[in-house]
Design a protein around this motif. Structure first.
Motif, mmCIF file in Angstrom:
data_model
loop_
_atom_site.group_PDB
_atom_site.id
_atom_site.type_symbol
_atom_site.label_atom_id
_atom_site.label_comp_id
_atom_site.label_asym_id
_atom_site.label_seq_id
_atom_site.Cartn_x
_atom_site.Cartn_y
_atom_site.Cartn_z
ATOM 1 N N ALA A 162 22.081 53.208 2.156
ATOM 2 C CA ALA A 162 20.603 53.222 2.189
ATOM 3 C C ALA A 162 20.059 54.455 2.920
ATOM 4 N N LYS A 163 20.696 54.796 4.053
ATOM 5 C CA LYS A 163 20.200 55.922 4.846
ATOM 6 C C LYS A 163 20.405 57.249 4.104
ATOM 7 N N MET A 164 21.554 57.370 3.456
ATOM 8 C CA MET A 164 21.820 58.584 2.670
ATOM 9 C C MET A 164 20.835 58.703 1.514
ATOM 10 N N ASN A 165 20.529 57.565 0.899
ATOM 11 C CA ASN A 165 19.538 57.561 -0.187
ATOM 12 C C ASN A 165 18.193 58.050 0.321
ATOM 13 N N GLU A 166 17.839 57.584 1.500
ATOM 14 C CA GLU A 166 16.542 57.973 2.072
ATOM 15 C C GLU A 166 16.509 59.483 2.329
ATOM 16 N N GLU A 167 17.631 59.992 2.827
ATOM 17 C CA GLU A 167 17.704 61.421 3.104
ATOM 18 C C GLU A 167 17.603 62.225 1.802
ATOM 19 N N ALA A 168 18.331 61.785 0.782
ATOM 20 C CA ALA A 168 18.287 62.463 -0.523
ATOM 21 C C ALA A 168 16.867 62.409 -1.079
ATOM 22 N N ARG A 169 16.226 61.242 -0.919
ATOM 23 C CA ARG A 169 14.854 61.104 -1.405
ATOM 24 C C ARG A 169 13.928 62.068 -0.664
ATOM 25 N N ASN A 170 14.123 62.207 0.643
ATOM 26 C CA ASN A 170 13.290 63.128 1.429
ATOM 27 C C ASN A 170 13.434 64.571 0.940
ATOM 28 N N PHE A 171 14.657 64.971 0.609
ATOM 29 C CA PHE A 171 14.884 66.341 0.133
ATOM 30 C C PHE A 171 14.219 66.565 -1.227
ATOM 31 N N ILE B 139 4.170 65.392 3.265
ATOM 32 C CA ILE B 139 5.491 65.804 3.756
ATOM 33 C C ILE B 139 5.432 66.016 5.265
ATOM 34 N N ASP B 140 6.503 65.647 5.954
ATOM 35 C CA ASP B 140 6.576 65.883 7.392
ATOM 36 C C ASP B 140 6.736 67.396 7.638
ATOM 37 N N PHE B 141 5.780 67.976 8.366
ATOM 38 C CA PHE B 141 5.744 69.424 8.571
ATOM 39 C C PHE B 141 7.033 69.953 9.211
HETATM 40 C C1 LIG Z 1 12.654 60.569 5.613
HETATM 41 O O1 LIG Z 1 11.305 60.935 5.809
HETATM 42 C C2 LIG Z 1 10.556 59.972 6.561
HETATM 43 C C3 LIG Z 1 9.114 60.432 6.540
HETATM 44 O O2 LIG Z 1 8.983 61.765 6.936
HETATM 45 C C4 LIG Z 1 11.132 59.891 7.959
HETATM 46 O O3 LIG Z 1 10.426 58.950 8.716
HETATM 47 C C5 LIG Z 1 12.600 59.459 7.856
HETATM 48 O O4 LIG Z 1 13.187 59.465 9.133
HETATM 49 C C6 LIG Z 1 13.377 60.387 6.924
HETATM 50 N N1 LIG Z 1 14.676 59.797 6.706
HETATM 51 C C7 LIG Z 1 15.837 60.418 6.877
HETATM 52 C C8 LIG Z 1 17.073 59.618 6.651
HETATM 53 O O5 LIG Z 1 15.929 61.593 7.180
#
Ligand SMILES: *[C@@H]1O[C@H](CO)[C@@H](O)[C@H](O)[C@H]1NC(C)=O
Length: 177
Positions: A157-166, A42-44
């Motif tokens: 796609a970007k929203m999906n990525e954000e949801a996945r990050n959470f 995880i990104d700190f």
């Molecule tokens: C999701 O996490 C990755 C890895 O930490 C990061 O590079 C990316 O910018 C994040 N994406 C969004 C949409 O916040």
């Protein structure tokens, strides 16, 4: 004349002591937990920034932080679900409409999965919580796949990525319990 000065000094020392203590406590659990989550990929900074959105995180234990992270994931999923709903009301090509309808359904499932995860974190059923958090990640992937299947670029796609990050953050913290 010595007396007020002494009182002032004592007051100042107490004040300093209290501040040192509370700031140590505040920076403690969130940073410690995020350092452990960072060891799981995880990104700190994302972790610290996300958890501190909830003011309760400053006095929280690890279990409370897992609940906070999962609640934030649920909020994010609701945000995406609402965005999909809005898109579905607009003018769409048939394949986009087809894919977005899949996303609409799976995000609804994802919201339910995250709600279940919160319940299981609170009742100390970590393995059930992890099952439901993982299910929420699968839902995001299913939404991405739906666009791939119809050969279209996903508008979310970007929203999906954000949801996945959470969800990934919530899963990482829950697996520390
Ligand atoms: C999701 O996490 C990755 C890895 O930490 C990061 O590079 C990316 O910018 C994040 N994406 C969004 C949409 O916040």
């Amino acid at each position: 004349m010595e007396y007020p000065r002494l009182r002032l000094a004592v007051f100042f020392l107490l004040f300093l002591h209290q501040n040192l203590f509370s700031s140590a406590a505040e920076s403690g659990v969130v940073e410690q937990t995020c350092a452990q989550a960072a060891a799981k990929g995880i990104d700190f900074d994302f972790c610290v920034k996300t958890l501190k959105k909830n003011s309760k995180s400053s006095t929280a234990g690890t279990r409370d932080l897992a609940t906070i992270a999962t609640k934030l994931a649920e909020k994010e999923f609701k945000h995406v679900w609402n965005a999909i709903k809005k898109l579905l009301h607009g003018k769409l090509t048939v394949p986009d409409k087809q894919a977005l309808s899949v996303c609409f359904d799976v995000y609804e499932d994802g919201i339910d999965a995250l709600k279940a995860a919160i319940k299981f974190i609170k009742s100390r059923s970590e393995s059930d919580a992890i099952t439901y958090l993982s299910a929420s990640l699968t839902d995001v992937t299913t939404c991405d796949d739906a666009f791939e299947e119809v050969g279209r670029k996903s508008p979310i796609a970007k929203m999906n990525e954000e949801a996945r990050n959470f969800s990934t953050l919530a899963l990482a913290i829950t697996s520390l319990l």
